[in-house]
Motif scaffolding. Structure first.
Motif, PDB file in Angstrom:
ATOM      1  N   THR A  45     -15.597 -44.210 -50.275  1.00 31.47           N
ATOM      2  CA  THR A  45     -14.145 -44.371 -50.181  1.00 31.47           C
ATOM      3  C   THR A  45     -13.449 -43.027 -50.306  1.00 31.47           C
ATOM      4  OG1 THR A  45     -13.771 -44.664 -52.557  1.00 31.47           O
ATOM      5  CG2 THR A  45     -14.324 -46.636 -51.278  1.00 31.47           C
ATOM      6  N   ALA A  46     -12.208 -43.002 -49.843  1.00 33.62           N
ATOM      7  CA  ALA A  46     -11.336 -41.839 -50.024  1.00 33.62           C
ATOM      8  C   ALA A  46      -9.926 -42.344 -50.283  1.00 33.62           C
ATOM      9  CB  ALA A  46     -11.373 -40.947 -48.787  1.00 33.62           C
ATOM     10  N   LEU A  47      -9.058 -41.439 -50.726  1.00 35.12           N
ATOM     11  CA  LEU A  47      -7.674 -41.792 -51.040  1.00 35.12           C
ATOM     12  C   LEU A  47      -7.614 -42.951 -52.024  1.00 35.12           C
ATOM     13  CD1 LEU A  47      -6.112 -41.479 -47.463  1.00 35.12           C
ATOM     14  CD2 LEU A  47      -6.106 -39.783 -49.305  1.00 35.12           C
ATOM     15  N   ASN A  48      -8.451 -42.846 -53.081  1.00 35.72           N
ATOM     16  CA  ASN A  48      -8.499 -43.855 -54.143  1.00 35.72           C
ATOM     17  C   ASN A  48      -8.788 -45.252 -53.604  1.00 35.72           C
ATOM     18  OD1 ASN A  48      -8.521 -44.308 -56.890  1.00 35.72           O
ATOM     19  ND2 ASN A  48      -6.368 -44.845 -57.000  1.00 35.72           N
ATOM     20  N   GLY A  49      -9.719 -45.317 -52.645  1.00 39.39           N
ATOM     21  CA  GLY A  49     -10.175 -46.606 -52.131  1.00 39.39           C
ATOM     22  C   GLY A  49      -9.442 -47.115 -50.908  1.00 39.39           C
ATOM     23  N   LYS A  50      -8.437 -46.384 -50.446  1.00 39.91           N
ATOM     24  CA  LYS A  50      -7.658 -46.850 -49.296  1.00 39.91           C
ATOM     25  C   LYS A  50      -8.438 -46.712 -47.987  1.00 39.91           C
ATOM     26  CE  LYS A  50      -3.179 -45.792 -51.467  1.00 39.91           C
ATOM     27  NZ  LYS A  50      -3.769 -45.319 -52.741  1.00 39.91           N
ATOM     28  N   VAL A  51      -9.379 -45.760 -47.919  1.00 39.03           N
ATOM     29  CA  VAL A  51     -10.247 -45.582 -46.757  1.00 39.03           C
ATOM     30  C   VAL A  51     -11.669 -45.904 -47.182  1.00 39.03           C
ATOM     31  CG1 VAL A  51     -11.104 -43.956 -45.033  1.00 39.03           C
ATOM     32  CG2 VAL A  51      -8.732 -43.788 -45.844  1.00 39.03           C
ATOM     33  N   LYS A  52     -12.335 -46.796 -46.446  1.00 41.79           N
ATOM     34  CA  LYS A  52     -13.681 -47.231 -46.821  1.00 41.79           C
ATOM     35  C   LYS A  52     -14.600 -47.239 -45.606  1.00 41.79           C
ATOM     36  CE  LYS A  52     -11.952 -50.454 -50.359  1.00 41.79           C
ATOM     37  NZ  LYS A  52     -11.963 -51.860 -50.821  1.00 41.79           N
ATOM     38  N   GLU A  53     -15.858 -46.866 -45.841  1.00 45.20           N
ATOM     39  CA  GLU A  53     -16.885 -46.966 -44.817  1.00 45.20           C
ATOM     40  C   GLU A  53     -18.221 -47.257 -45.489  1.00 45.20           C
ATOM     41  OE1 GLU A  53     -17.281 -43.972 -41.817  1.00 45.20           O
ATOM     42  OE2 GLU A  53     -15.112 -43.699 -41.597  1.00 45.20           O
ATOM     43  N   GLU A  54     -19.153 -47.772 -44.701  1.00 45.74           N
ATOM     44  CA  GLU A  54     -20.501 -48.043 -45.194  1.00 45.74           C
ATOM     45  C   GLU A  54     -21.454 -46.977 -44.656  1.00 45.74           C
ATOM     46  OE1 GLU A  54     -21.722 -50.637 -47.187  1.00 45.74           O
ATOM     47  OE2 GLU A  54     -19.614 -51.103 -47.605  1.00 45.74           O
ATOM     48  N   TYR A  55     -22.282 -46.430 -45.542  1.00 53.06           N
ATOM     49  CA  TYR A  55     -23.317 -45.480 -45.159  1.00 53.06           C
ATOM     50  C   TYR A  55     -24.639 -45.978 -45.744  1.00 53.06           C
ATOM     51  CZ  TYR A  55     -20.141 -41.826 -43.437  1.00 53.06           C
ATOM     52  OH  TYR A  55     -19.222 -41.111 -42.700  1.00 53.06           O
ATOM     53  N   ALA A  56     -25.490 -46.523 -44.897  1.00 57.90           N
ATOM     54  CA  ALA A  56     -26.756 -47.090 -45.359  1.00 57.90           C
ATOM     55  C   ALA A  56     -27.567 -46.030 -46.111  1.00 57.90           C
ATOM     56  CB  ALA A  56     -27.555 -47.609 -44.171  1.00 57.90           C
TER      57      ALA A  56
END
Length: 250
Positions: A45-56
């Motif tokens: 996450t970035a921006l305190n959880g506002k941007v999220k992605e999955e990285y296996a």
């Protein structure tokens, strides 16, 4: 996740209900009231959880790095919550009451420190800087001074003295190990918790998710800034950090 049991230190530990889910970890109760089951997720996450992605595989990298660093600190006399790994992404830790304060140690200028004070990035700070933040996702973890923390009942003056002293000890040891593997520890966040007897110990995790790490030769980021600044696959830097730590601490 389904219920799971492992044999640990001569007893069967069974994962029970989910207590808390953060930005990168899930925390579960167990059948032992003094032990917590922690699971590292592949989420970034970035921006305190506002941007999220999955990285296996990211969760496993963080777990292995954190475990290595906790073991290293324990060998140097630092008391912390980590007990042991039960899988690539899961570990058992001592149950603590988390103090809702984050201690950020800055050895070099970076991030908000640069924008707040209008200084150049990656300038060495002498002496190092310690900052206190209120741990609250809803409020975006605001900066807090000592008197505010004491007045609001989050910690006593003695608690803060203990936390700052522990953070100093941890910083000295982490700077040393990262220097040894040719990495600059720019800044990082620590969290602390109280055991049932009131003792304050180091908690949470120690990974590139909550550290800024720079390769000393190239200046390349080996931490979550790669994701924040859209510089590529952050797992490459995390794997590099893990490889160097394993080689140094094996």
């Amino acid at each position: 996740m389904t219920e799971e049991s492992v044999e640990f230190a001569g007893q069967t530990i069974t994962r029970a209900e989910l207590i808390y889910e953060g930005k990168a970890k899930q925390v579960f109760a167990t059948n032992d009231p003094t032990i917590i089951w922690m699971h590292y997720m592949d989420q970034v996450t970035a921006l305190n959880g506002k941007v999220k992605e999955e990285y296996a595989g990211k969760g496993a990298l963080n777990s292995r790095i954190s475990n290595l660093l906790f073991t290293y600190l324990a060998d140097q006399g630092i008391n912390h919550h980590w007990l042991g790994s039960v899988s690539e992404t899961d570990e058992l830790v001592k149950k603590v009451a988390i103090i809702p304060l984050e201690v950020v140690t800055r050895n070099y200028t970076a991030g908000h420190f640069v924008s707040r004070f209008g200084v150049k990035a990656h300038e060495k700070l002498e002496p190092r800087v310690q900052e206190l933040y209120y741990k609250s996702d809803e409020l975006d973890d605001p900066f807090m001074n000592d008197s505010q923390a004491i007045s609001l009942g989050f910690a006593s003056r003695q608690d803060l003295s203990t936390v700052y002293a522990l953070a100093d000890q941890v910083n000295e040891l982490l700077v040393a190990i990262f220097n040894k593997i040719n990495i600059t520890l720019v800044d990082y966040k620590l969290e602390f918790g109280r055991l049932a007897d009131g003792q304050i110990i180091l908690a949470d995790e120690l990974s590139p998710d909550n550290m800024r790490l720079l390769d000393k030769e190239t200046g390349k980021s080996l931490d979550k800034d790669v994701f924040r600044q859209k510089q590529g696959d952050l797992r490459l830097g995390y794997q590099d950090v893990l490889n160097r730590l394993e080689e140094s601490l094996k």
